[in-house]
Motif scaffolding. Structure first.
Motif, PDB file in Angstrom:
ATOM      1  N   ARG A   1       0.313  -6.921  -4.606  1.00 36.64           N
ATOM      2  CA  ARG A   1      -0.116  -7.962  -3.659  1.00 36.64           C
ATOM      3  C   ARG A   1      -0.166  -9.302  -4.381  1.00 36.64           C
ATOM      4  O   ARG A   1      -0.572  -9.353  -5.551  1.00 36.64           O
ATOM      5  CB  ARG A   1      -1.500  -7.633  -3.077  1.00 36.64           C
ATOM      6  CG  ARG A   1      -1.422  -6.452  -2.124  1.00 36.64           C
ATOM      7  CD  ARG A   1      -2.721  -6.160  -1.439  1.00 36.64           C
ATOM      8  NE  ARG A   1      -2.671  -4.813  -0.862  1.00 36.64           N
ATOM      9  CZ  ARG A   1      -3.674  -4.214  -0.255  1.00 36.64           C
ATOM     10  NH1 ARG A   1      -4.817  -4.848  -0.102  1.00 36.64           N
ATOM     11  NH2 ARG A   1      -3.557  -3.000   0.218  1.00 36.64           N
TER      12      ARG A   1
ATOM     13  N   GLU B   1      -3.424   7.614  -1.366  1.00 39.78           N
ATOM     14  CA  GLU B   1      -3.700   7.721   0.060  1.00 39.78           C
ATOM     15  C   GLU B   1      -3.495   9.166   0.488  1.00 39.78           C
ATOM     16  O   GLU B   1      -2.740   9.909  -0.131  1.00 39.78           O
ATOM     17  CB  GLU B   1      -2.752   6.796   0.846  1.00 39.78           C
ATOM     18  CG  GLU B   1      -2.986   5.343   0.501  1.00 39.78           C
ATOM     19  CD  GLU B   1      -2.770   4.405   1.673  1.00 39.78           C
ATOM     20  OE1 GLU B   1      -2.367   4.867   2.758  1.00 39.78           O
ATOM     21  OE2 GLU B   1      -3.007   3.196   1.489  1.00 39.78           O
TER      22      GLU B   1
ATOM     23  N   GLN C   1      -3.057   3.072  -5.921  1.00 38.60           N
ATOM     24  CA  GLN C   1      -3.753   3.691  -4.791  1.00 38.60           C
ATOM     25  C   GLN C   1      -3.463   5.186  -4.745  1.00 38.60           C
ATOM     26  O   GLN C   1      -2.438   5.646  -5.250  1.00 38.60           O
ATOM     27  CB  GLN C   1      -3.226   3.112  -3.469  1.00 38.60           C
ATOM     28  CG  GLN C   1      -3.739   1.732  -3.136  1.00 38.60           C
ATOM     29  CD  GLN C   1      -3.384   1.323  -1.719  1.00 38.60           C
ATOM     30  OE1 GLN C   1      -2.340   1.714  -1.191  1.00 38.60           O
ATOM     31  NE2 GLN C   1      -4.242   0.540  -1.091  1.00 38.60           N
TER      32      GLN C   1
ATOM     33  N   HIS D   1       0.863  -1.192   0.000  1.00 38.35           N
ATOM     34  CA  HIS D   1       0.000   0.000   0.000  1.00 38.35           C
ATOM     35  C   HIS D   1       0.898   1.240   0.000  1.00 38.35           C
ATOM     36  O   HIS D   1       2.086   1.163   0.302  1.00 38.35           O
ATOM     37  CB  HIS D   1      -0.974   0.008   1.192  1.00 38.35           C
ATOM     38  CG  HIS D   1      -0.327  -0.161   2.540  1.00 38.35           C
ATOM     39  ND1 HIS D   1      -1.039  -0.207   3.708  1.00 38.35           N
ATOM     40  CD2 HIS D   1       0.985  -0.286   2.906  1.00 38.35           C
ATOM     41  CE1 HIS D   1      -0.213  -0.354   4.727  1.00 38.35           C
ATOM     42  NE2 HIS D   1       1.014  -0.410   4.261  1.00 38.35           N
TER      43      HIS D   1
HETATM   44  N1  PHE Z   1      -3.618   1.344   3.486  1.00 34.29           N
HETATM   45  C1  PHE Z   1      -4.972   0.843   3.470  1.00 34.29           C
HETATM   46  C2  PHE Z   1      -5.064  -0.257   2.394  1.00 34.29           C
HETATM   47  O1  PHE Z   1      -4.184  -0.403   1.608  1.00 34.29           O
HETATM   48  C3  PHE Z   1      -5.978   1.903   3.188  1.00 34.29           C
HETATM   49  C4  PHE Z   1      -6.086   2.923   4.271  1.00 34.29           C
HETATM   50  C5  PHE Z   1      -5.293   4.044   4.243  1.00 34.29           C
HETATM   51  C6  PHE Z   1      -6.941   2.738   5.312  1.00 34.29           C
HETATM   52  C7  PHE Z   1      -5.369   4.990   5.234  1.00 34.29           C
HETATM   53  C8  PHE Z   1      -7.049   3.674   6.320  1.00 34.29           C
HETATM   54  C9  PHE Z   1      -6.256   4.792   6.267  1.00 34.29           C
HETATM   55  O2  PHE Z   1      -6.022  -0.972   2.332  1.00 34.29           O
END
Ligand code: PHE
Length: 339
Positions: free
Chosen positions: A192, A208, A206, A166
């Motif tokens: 993954r 974030e 992603q 992530h």
């Molecule tokens: N890092 C999490 C994921 O990959 C997503 C997430 C980020 C959740 C920040 C909460 C806060 O699924």
């Protein structure tokens, strides 16, 4: 004499120059000092008087034809010459095919624009990471299943070097290097160890977000996500937060947006619930702040993370994840009209 005239005529038949030099070479070979037609004219003296009339006419025709051919070649060559200023309106236009942006880039750019309005800046980090940045600094217990070989790609059997699962790892790097307050979004590819199918892939993207400052509350998170969802999916969009769990946030939640396709009434896309899950979020766990050298008694923060393939699927109706990675020109062409 007649045979020589015939031979020159044949040469004229075959003449098709592709540039000015060739035309000039041809002119010299015919009409220059040592040219074939000049030679015919010189040799005309020796033609017996009885044939003079006929041969004279043939040579004259040949000469005029040659001059005309040279002039015409210059004109038609000029029309296709890029240097030429004359325009041949009868020529067919060759259109340059424009490319298209990849749907993942389209969504990524749209998210940047939305979060930029809220004062977020961009932060990026490496795809090959270490255990600390992907797991340990984010409060993942040693036995957490996400560290399992089934989820994580390790590099050369070294359990410390891995492909990030992530982009929260970029948030850790940002906490290490940037001064507070922090307000960043972190886009990137993540990996993954999943079997590839229409609904799962071993690579995805992603974005974030992380905001850390004094007095950041869950209400701030909720308002930010509501603003973001309405910008992305339209002003009528509603959101709901469901309790969830992530090792690095407390409390944690998953966010759904009201289904745009059925207006919340229920359809096959939202599995008749009226809601679509799009992201995970929560307040940064004080342990994570402390692990990254931030005083959790003074500062608090929120974080959220979402998959771009999922958002592109909802926006553009792409139902098979594999399409994003196959570079099939028929798929990419669909996005030509989006910028
Ligand atoms: N890092 C999490 C994921 O990959 C997503 C997430 C980020 C959740 C920040 C909460 C806060 O699924």
């Amino acid at each position: 004499m007649k045979k020589r005239i015939e031979a020159v005529n044949k040469e004229l038949d075959c003449f098709s120059p592709s540039n000015n030099d060739e035309i000039e070479q041809f002119r010299i070979s015919m009409l220059g000092k040592k040219g074939q037609i000049t030679a015919l004219l010189n040799d005309f003296r020796d033609v017996p008087p009885s044939d003079k009339k006929e041969i004279g006419q043939l040579i004259n025709i040949l000469k005029n034809r040659t001059i005309e051919l040279i002039e015409n070649s210059k004109i038609s060559y000029k029309n296709i010459s890029p240097k030429s200023e004359s325009i041949d309106l009868s020529l067919q236009q060759e259109f340059i095919e424009l490319g298209s942006r990849h749907p993942i880039s389209l969504v990524k750019n749209e998210l940047f624009t939305i979060f930029q309005k809220l004062g977020f800046s961009l932060s990026e980090g490496p795809e090959i990471e270490d255990d600390w940045h992907v797991f340990s600094a984010l409060n993942f217990p040693k036995e957490h299943p996400a560290r399992d070989m089934q989820d994580t790609f390790f590099i050369e059997k070294n359990p410390d070097i891995l492909l990030r699962t992530h982009t929260s790892s970029v948030q850790v790097r940002t906490m290490e290097t940037q001064k507070l307050p922090i307000r960043v979004i972190c886009p990137g590819r993540v990996f993954r160890n999943e079997a590839i199918s229409a609904r799962a892939h071993c690579i995805f993207h992603q974005v974030e977000g992380l905001y850390i400052d004094k007095g950041v509350s869950f209400a701030d998170l909720k308002q930010t996500l509501l603003f973001f969802s309405r910008e992305l999916f339209g002003p009528d969009t509603n959101i709901r937060l469901r309790p969830s769990f992530f090792p690095f946030t407390e409390p944690s939640a998953e966010m759904d947006v009201s289904c745009k396709l059925c207006g919340g009434k229920g359809c096959s896309v939202c599995k008749h619930t009226g809601w679509l899950e799009i992201l995970g979020c929560g307040m940064v766990d004080p342990t994570v702040l402390e692990l990254n050298g931030i005083d959790s008694k003074v500062y608090s923060g929120y974080a959220f993370g979402m998959g771009l393939e999922r958002i592109a699927m909802l926006k553009y109706g792409v139902k098979d994840l594999r399409l994003y990675f196959e570079n099939d020109i028929r798929f990419l062409n669909i996005f030509k009209n989006y910028l």
